[in-house]
Design a protein around this motif. Sequence first.
Motif, mmCIF file in Angstrom:
data_model
loop_
_atom_site.group_PDB
_atom_site.id
_atom_site.type_symbol
_atom_site.label_atom_id
_atom_site.label_comp_id
_atom_site.label_asym_id
_atom_site.label_seq_id
_atom_site.Cartn_x
_atom_site.Cartn_y
_atom_site.Cartn_z
ATOM 1 N N ILE A 11 0.854 -1.197 0.000
ATOM 2 C CA ILE A 11 0.000 0.000 0.000
ATOM 3 C C ILE A 11 0.879 1.234 0.000
ATOM 4 O O ILE A 11 1.707 1.411 0.900
ATOM 5 N N THR A 12 0.716 2.119 -1.000
ATOM 6 C CA THR A 12 1.481 3.372 -0.978
ATOM 7 C C THR A 12 0.626 4.481 -0.352
ATOM 8 O O THR A 12 -0.596 4.487 -0.487
ATOM 9 N N GLY A 13 1.311 5.376 0.344
ATOM 10 C CA GLY A 13 0.582 6.415 1.077
ATOM 11 C C GLY A 13 -0.114 5.814 2.293
ATOM 12 O O GLY A 13 -1.181 6.287 2.702
ATOM 13 N N ALA A 14 0.518 4.798 2.885
ATOM 14 C CA ALA A 14 -0.126 4.051 3.990
ATOM 15 C C ALA A 14 -0.078 4.795 5.321
ATOM 16 O O ALA A 14 -0.698 4.370 6.291
ATOM 17 N N GLY A 15 0.641 5.907 5.364
ATOM 18 C CA GLY A 15 0.792 6.600 6.633
ATOM 19 C C GLY A 15 -0.378 7.482 7.012
ATOM 20 O O GLY A 15 -0.463 7.960 8.152
ATOM 21 N N SER A 16 -1.310 7.706 6.093
ATOM 22 C CA SER A 16 -2.361 8.698 6.359
ATOM 23 C C SER A 16 -3.630 8.361 5.581
ATOM 24 O O SER A 16 -3.594 7.604 4.602
ATOM 25 N N PHE A 83 -1.990 -1.630 -3.873
ATOM 26 C CA PHE A 83 -2.904 -0.492 -3.749
ATOM 27 C C PHE A 83 -2.057 0.765 -3.968
ATOM 28 O O PHE A 83 -1.383 1.241 -3.054
ATOM 29 N N ASN A 84 -2.090 1.256 -5.200
ATOM 30 C CA ASN A 84 -1.253 2.389 -5.611
ATOM 31 C C ASN A 84 -2.040 3.676 -5.346
ATOM 32 O O ASN A 84 -2.828 4.111 -6.179
ATOM 33 N N ASN A 85 -1.790 4.245 -4.216
ATOM 34 C CA ASN A 85 -2.727 5.217 -3.647
ATOM 35 C C ASN A 85 -2.105 6.567 -3.298
ATOM 36 O O ASN A 85 -2.821 7.569 -3.221
ATOM 37 N N ALA A 86 -0.789 6.620 -3.131
ATOM 38 C CA ALA A 86 -0.165 7.884 -2.703
ATOM 39 C C ALA A 86 -0.490 8.984 -3.714
ATOM 40 O O ALA A 86 -0.506 8.752 -4.925
ATOM 41 N N GLY A 87 -0.768 10.157 -3.209
ATOM 42 C CA GLY A 87 -1.078 11.269 -4.100
ATOM 43 C C GLY A 87 -1.017 12.579 -3.342
ATOM 44 O O GLY A 87 -0.965 12.604 -2.109
ATOM 45 N N ILE A 88 -0.993 13.665 -4.112
ATOM 46 C CA ILE A 88 -0.998 15.000 -3.502
ATOM 47 C C ILE A 88 -2.181 15.805 -4.033
ATOM 48 O O ILE A 88 -2.715 15.512 -5.106
ATOM 49 N N SER A 89 -2.545 16.817 -3.275
ATOM 50 C CA SER A 89 -3.670 17.670 -3.671
ATOM 51 C C SER A 89 -3.201 18.681 -4.722
ATOM 52 O O SER A 89 -2.000 18.859 -4.934
#
Length: 249
Positions: A11-16, A83-89
Amino acid sequence: MLRLQDRVAVITGAGSGIGLATARRFAEEGARVVCVDLDETTGAAAAAEVGGLFVKADVTSEDDVARMFQTAFDSYGGVDIAFNNAGISPPEDDSILETGLDAWRRVQEVNLTSVYLCCKHAIPYMRRQGKGSIINTASFVAVMGSATSQISYTASKGGVLAMSRELGVQFAREGIRVNALCPGPVNTPLLQELFAKDPERAQRRLVHIPIGRFAEATEIAAAVAFLASDDASFITGSEFLVDGGISGA
Ligand code: NAI
C-alpha cells in the motif's frame, strides 16, 4: 476464513488517510501488509499498528518503487495486491490560466507517473503467480471534472483511470485485475488541507453530494478490500466509484 488471509499487499501512502484506513482493513481481513510512505514517522507507525513492514519510498523514484515490491517478495514470498494510492492535492491556484508548468509536472509525477511505476513493477510478480489485484486511486473528478479549477489534479486522475482500464483489459487473461478506485470527497488530511486554504469550497462541495456528507476513510477502505478480494473476481478495468452519488447528481 478471512477474505485476504495471507495475501501480500503493498500500500502506498499508507501513513495517512485512505492508505492508513486500508492498511488497517487489510490486516483485519488477514493480509500481510507492506506500508509504503515518504513520511517515515507516520509510515512506520502504520506498519507497527498493523503488524506489517514499513518501506520508506518516494513513489516518483523508479529505484524506490522497485525496492518496495522486491522487499514484499523477499519478506513474504509474493505480491498479491498493489494499492497504488499515494497522491498530492492540487496546487493553490490550479486553474488552466494560473498553474505553472513546474506545478503541473509535479502533480503528474506524484499522482500519475507513480502509478505507472507501481504497475510496471508489480505486474511481473503477479504474472509469475498467475494472479493479482491492482487498485489505483483515481478520483470522482476523473469521471466528471471539477468546477473548482484543479486542472493538473483532474488531468492526473484522468490518466490514472485510463491507464487502469488499459491494463485491466491487457492483463485480464493472465489473472491480473486492475481497477481504478474513484472516491468522492473523503475526510482526510488531504481534503482538510484543501479546505483550510478555501473554506467556502467545502460548503460548495457538500451541497453537491447526494448522501449529504463527506466519506470517512474507512468507507473507502471497505471498497478497496472488496476490489482486492476474490469477491471482485469478475471486476477489472472498471472505474469503481465510491462517491456518495456525486457523479450521478
Ligand atoms: P493523505 O494526504 O491523507 O495521504 C497521502 C499519503 O501519501 C501521505 O501519507 C503522504 O506522505 C503520502 N505521499 C505523498 N507523496 C508521496 C510520495 N511521493 N511517495 C510516497 N508517499 C507519498 O491523502 P488521502 O486523502 O488519503 O489521499 C489518498 C489518495 O486518494 C490520493 O491519491 C488522493 O488524490 C486520492 N483522493 C482523495 C480524496 C479525498 O477527498 N481525500 C478524493 C479522491 C481521491
